[in-house]
Design a protein around this motif. Structure first.
Motif, PDB file in Angstrom:
ATOM      1  N   HIS A  61      -1.390   7.515   7.517  1.00 52.22           N
ATOM      2  CA  HIS A  61      -2.728   6.680   8.318  1.00 52.22           C
ATOM      3  C   HIS A  61      -3.290   7.734   9.211  1.00 52.22           C
ATOM      4  O   HIS A  61      -3.069   7.414  10.373  1.00 52.22           O
ATOM      5  CB  HIS A  61      -1.831   5.791   8.740  1.00 52.22           C
ATOM      6  CG  HIS A  61      -2.923   4.454   9.451  1.00 52.22           C
ATOM      7  ND1 HIS A  61      -2.804   3.210   9.371  1.00 52.22           N
ATOM      8  CD2 HIS A  61      -4.284   4.576   9.691  1.00 52.22           C
ATOM      9  CE1 HIS A  61      -3.695   2.439   9.630  1.00 52.22           C
ATOM     10  NE2 HIS A  61      -4.628   3.226   9.943  1.00 52.22           N
ATOM     11  N   HIS A  63      -7.283   8.970  10.453  1.00 48.80           N
ATOM     12  CA  HIS A  63      -8.873   8.876  10.203  1.00 48.80           C
ATOM     13  C   HIS A  63      -9.693  10.141  10.902  1.00 48.80           C
ATOM     14  O   HIS A  63     -10.092   9.999  12.097  1.00 48.80           O
ATOM     15  CB  HIS A  63      -9.466   7.790  11.056  1.00 48.80           C
ATOM     16  CG  HIS A  63      -8.797   6.300  10.525  1.00 48.80           C
ATOM     17  ND1 HIS A  63      -9.297   5.742   9.670  1.00 48.80           N
ATOM     18  CD2 HIS A  63      -7.634   5.511  11.019  1.00 48.80           C
ATOM     19  CE1 HIS A  63      -8.658   4.530   9.215  1.00 48.80           C
ATOM     20  NE2 HIS A  63      -7.820   4.409  10.421  1.00 48.80           N
ATOM     21  N   LYS A 152      -7.379   0.225   0.461  1.00 50.96           N
ATOM     22  CA  LYS A 152      -7.193  -0.744   2.013  1.00 50.96           C
ATOM     23  C   LYS A 152      -8.121  -1.690   1.930  1.00 50.96           C
ATOM     24  O   LYS A 152      -9.343  -1.301   1.780  1.00 50.96           O
ATOM     25  CB  LYS A 152      -7.238   0.349   2.942  1.00 50.96           C
ATOM     26  CG  LYS A 152      -6.996  -0.098   4.523  1.00 50.96           C
ATOM     27  CD  LYS A 152      -7.294   0.803   5.563  1.00 50.96           C
ATOM     28  CE  LYS A 152      -7.068   0.280   6.969  1.00 50.96           C
ATOM     29  NZ  LYS A 152      -7.571   1.103   7.817  1.00 50.96           N
ATOM     30  N   HIS A 241      -0.178  -0.676  10.771  1.00 47.26           N
ATOM     31  CA  HIS A 241      -0.301  -0.484  12.161  1.00 47.26           C
ATOM     32  C   HIS A 241       0.253  -2.060  12.845  1.00 47.26           C
ATOM     33  O   HIS A 241      -0.490  -2.642  13.196  1.00 47.26           O
ATOM     34  CB  HIS A 241      -1.539  -0.224  12.957  1.00 47.26           C
ATOM     35  CG  HIS A 241      -2.632  -0.593  12.145  1.00 47.26           C
ATOM     36  ND1 HIS A 241      -3.005  -2.207  12.003  1.00 47.26           N
ATOM     37  CD2 HIS A 241      -4.023  -0.214  12.045  1.00 47.26           C
ATOM     38  CE1 HIS A 241      -4.367  -2.112  11.459  1.00 47.26           C
ATOM     39  NE2 HIS A 241      -4.656  -0.925  11.657  1.00 47.26           N
ATOM     40  N   ASP A 317      -2.252   6.307  12.620  1.00 48.76           N
ATOM     41  CA  ASP A 317      -3.486   5.873  12.897  1.00 48.76           C
ATOM     42  C   ASP A 317      -4.405   6.642  13.804  1.00 48.76           C
ATOM     43  O   ASP A 317      -5.254   6.100  14.554  1.00 48.76           O
ATOM     44  CB  ASP A 317      -3.560   4.231  13.419  1.00 48.76           C
ATOM     45  CG  ASP A 317      -4.903   3.557  13.223  1.00 48.76           C
ATOM     46  OD1 ASP A 317      -5.935   3.958  12.649  1.00 48.76           O
ATOM     47  OD2 ASP A 317      -5.018   2.406  13.946  1.00 48.76           O
TER      48      ASP A 317
HETATM   49 ZN    ZN Z   1      -6.665   2.976  10.772  1.00 47.31          ZN
END
Ligand code: ZN
Ligand code: DUC
Length: 463
Positions: A61, A63, A152, A241, A317
């Motif tokens: 996970h 970004h 997702k 998350h 995340d």
């Molecule tokens: Zn995320």
């Protein structure tokens, strides 16, 4: 090219023994007792005495270069994967995001442009679907051929990422037929959006109102709702998350009934609570992420949830934004603070802190950072374990190494870390990616690029 790693304590999700590992080119070809490969001519011998040898960690996970309406995440695929490598992570799975009104193929092309030739560790993509009109069933089928076996959906952020229940149900149903896994950001975006507007309109503009306007109950509600839809669609589902007791209870109840439901949490939700957002002088903005940091009781429950295997993965995340210039966009209005925290570099050492504290066993730690991510995301046994035939992605982890996490010594391209001042004992020393040493003495030595795009297998449930 032949490499031997000698005398390490080899730890996988199930094994723990002292031995040697033989690597030929990019793969592990044999694992044996100490001295097993002493008679072989080897180009490289690494001594792992007093170290753990772990399978390379997998962060499912991240970004990198996440584009938001007002700014873009500060790590790109080069800086972010160098930081990941220094922290013992040898594979990331990043989210390619469909833009509303645009075909999903475009998102895939765009993410390849960002990552190919730049990533220094192996990488794959999930596809975030925002607009089903532009993601017809044939396009989803094509994603499987392109190596993307996870989609997702976000139940938060109306107007940009949020999808409605019809879309959720349809994607779940189609994914189940295809052998894909759907990952869901579960928060009730419509109710939250109203509370956020109401909060800001009444003059509450400081960072702490970010957390106050996104209540845990609404994460619980969305988690229950998507589990209901997945049950109806007969689809497996993975909740990203997880932060709080209501969401955890929903997942635990579903798993208790034998439903194919999995959950992940992240180090920020295991170590930091919502009081951070109330720090003076806009320091609270450093802790603005979504879902928000919660209460100490939630933190305790999440550790228990890991222990009971109600939660299966710890990812990050990773969505870094500089405090100066980026988080500052929301100085006068918390709704304008870019959401996200850095963490890709510190996940493994932070979770190992849980081993030192007696919260997790060593094998379970490996399961959470590497083996379950590989199994759930179509990478096992190429990744996620130490066995003949697996990629030689290995971490020589020094359990005694002491480190104080700080912006001053991190590799992530961001001007702060939410874990500033946290002391850890236990950190990666040497990291190999497919047989090549890319981190030595905790520093990146691997040169440019070198990461490989991973075509992932279809989902198969790791019960
Ligand atoms: Zn995320
Ligand atoms: N949450 C964040 O904090 N950042 C990026 C995306 C998300 O869901």
């Amino acid at each position: 090219m032949r490499t031997v790693i000698q005398n390490g304590r080899i730890v996988t999700a199930t094994d723990d023994f002292t031995g040697d590992i033989l690597i030929e080119d990019e793969q592990i070809t044999s694992v044996g007792a100490p001295g097993s490969f002493a008679a072989l001519a080897c180009e490289q011998v690494l001594d792992a005495r007093n170290k753990y040898v772990l399978p390379g960690a997998i962060d499912v996970h991240t970004h990198m270069e996440l584009p938001l309406p007002t700014t873009i995440a500060s790590d790109d695929f080069e800086t972010g994967t160098i930081a990941a490598a220094c922290g013992g992570t040898t594979t990331i799975l990043d989210f390619a995001n469909q833009q509303r009104g645009r075909p999903i193929e475009q998102a895939l092309t765009s993410w390849h442009l960002k990552a190919d030739d730049r990533a220094v560790i192996d990488y794959g993509f999930h596809m975030t679907i925002t607009d089903l009109e532009n993601a017809p069933e044939e396009a989803l089928d094509a994603m499987i051929d392109a190596g993307i076996t996870t989609f997702k959906l976000l139940m938060a952020y109306p107007g940009t990422f949020m999808v409605d229940d019809e879309t959720i149900y349809r994607v779940l149903r189609h994914a189940a037929r295809l052998g894909a896994l759907v990952m869901v950001h579960a928060e009730n975006g419509i109710a939250i959006d109203y509370i956020v507007r109401e909060t800001a309109a009444s003059g509450h503009t400081e960072p702490r109102y970010h957390a106050l306007s996104r209540p845990a109950l609404l994460e619980g509600e969305a988690t229950r709702r998507v589990i209901t839809l997945a049950t109806l669609a007969e689809a497996p589902v993975y909740i990203v998350h997880v932060t709080c007791i209501p969401a955890l209870q929903a997942i635990a109840a579903a798993r208790g009934e034998g439903l194919p439901v999995w959950g992940e949490t992240c180090p920020q939700y295991l170590y930091l609570d919502a009081s951070r957002l109330a720090l003076p002088d806009f320091e609270g903005a450093k802790y603005v992420c979504t879902p928000p940091l919660r209460q100490p009781a939630d933190i305790e429950a999440l550790w228990q949830g890991l222990r009971r295997r109600e939660l299966s993965v710890v990812s990050t995340d990773h969505a870094p934004f500089h405090w100066h210039g980026q988080k500052e966009l929301g100085r006068e209005d918390f709704t304008k603070i870019p959401n996200g925290l850095p963490g890709v570099e510190h996940r493994v050492m932070l979770l190992y802190k849980g081993v030192r504290a007696g919260r997790l066993t060593l094998n379970h730690f490996v399961e959470l950072i590497s083996t379950m991510p590989a199994r759930l995301f179509g990478l096992f046994p190429r990744k996620g374990t130490i066995a003949p035939g697996s990629d030689a992605d290995l971490v020589l982890f020094d359990p005694d190494k002491r480190l104080t996490i700080s912006a001053a010594n991190q590799h992530q391209r961001v001007d702060y870390t939410p874990y500033e001042g946290i002391e850890v004992q236990g950190a990666p020393e040497t990291v190999l990616l497919r047989g090549r040493v890319i981190v030595r003495g905790g520093e990146y030595v691997g040169g440019k690029g070198g990461g490989q795009y991973l075509f992932r297998k279809r989902f198969s449930a790791p019960f």
